[in-house]
Design a protein around this motif. Structure first.
Motif, PDB file in Angstrom:
ATOM      1  N   LYS A  55       4.964 -12.137  -2.135  1.00 60.87           N
ATOM      2  CA  LYS A  55       3.768 -11.348  -2.449  1.00 60.87           C
ATOM      3  C   LYS A  55       2.747 -11.411  -1.324  1.00 60.87           C
ATOM      4  N   SER A  56       2.643 -12.557  -0.676  1.00 56.12           N
ATOM      5  CA  SER A  56       1.702 -12.686   0.429  1.00 56.12           C
ATOM      6  C   SER A  56       2.116 -11.790   1.595  1.00 56.12           C
ATOM      7  N   ASN A  57       3.408 -11.793   1.913  1.00 59.21           N
ATOM      8  CA  ASN A  57       3.890 -10.927   2.997  1.00 59.21           C
ATOM      9  C   ASN A  57       3.727  -9.451   2.636  1.00 59.21           C
ATOM     10  N   LYS A  58       4.001  -9.093   1.413  1.00 57.17           N
ATOM     11  CA  LYS A  58       3.874  -7.710   0.973  1.00 57.17           C
ATOM     12  C   LYS A  58       2.415  -7.252   1.038  1.00 57.17           C
ATOM     13  N   LEU A  59       1.503  -8.121   0.636  1.00 54.81           N
ATOM     14  CA  LEU A  59       0.083  -7.784   0.660  1.00 54.81           C
ATOM     15  C   LEU A  59      -0.439  -7.685   2.094  1.00 54.81           C
ATOM     16  N   SER A  60       0.020  -8.573   2.963  1.00 59.93           N
ATOM     17  CA  SER A  60      -0.457  -8.540   4.357  1.00 59.93           C
ATOM     18  C   SER A  60       0.106  -7.303   5.085  1.00 59.93           C
ATOM     19  N   ARG A  61       1.304  -6.865   4.776  1.00 60.18           N
ATOM     20  CA  ARG A  61       1.866  -5.669   5.416  1.00 60.18           C
ATOM     21  C   ARG A  61       1.165  -4.400   4.912  1.00 60.18           C
ATOM     22  N   LYS A  62       0.725  -4.433   3.645  1.00 66.68           N
ATOM     23  CA  LYS A  62       0.063  -3.271   3.082  1.00 66.68           C
ATOM     24  C   LYS A  62      -1.308  -3.078   3.733  1.00 66.68           C
ATOM     25  N   ASN A  63      -2.017  -4.175   4.012  1.00 71.13           N
ATOM     26  CA  ASN A  63      -3.355  -4.101   4.600  1.00 71.13           C
ATOM     27  C   ASN A  63      -3.321  -3.858   6.098  1.00 71.13           C
TER      28      ASN A  63
END
Length: 64
Positions: A55-63
């Motif tokens: 989830k952290s990687n997914k959130l950082s890629r989205k931003n």
């Protein structure tokens, strides 16, 4: 008169005690052993850690 009253109360008290030959009930069996949770906690911790990283990687890629 006093002796007859005394005999009556002694007889009454002895009847309240129950029979002398009665056997007490056997003790209750011990409770079952608890289930081991050591292996399950390690697996749960690993799954939670990997989901948090995902989830952290997914959130950082989205931003970004």
């Amino acid at each position: 008169m006093f002796v007859s009253i005394l005999v009556f109360f002694v007889g009454f008290a002895s009847m309240a005690q129950g029979t002398t030959g009665s056997v007490p009930p056997p003790p209750a069996p011990p409770p079952p052993p608890g289930l081991p949770i050591d292996g399950g906690i390690v697996v749960l911790f690993i799954l939670a850690l990997s989901y948090g990283i995902y989830k952290s990687n997914k959130l950082s890629r989205k931003n970004a």
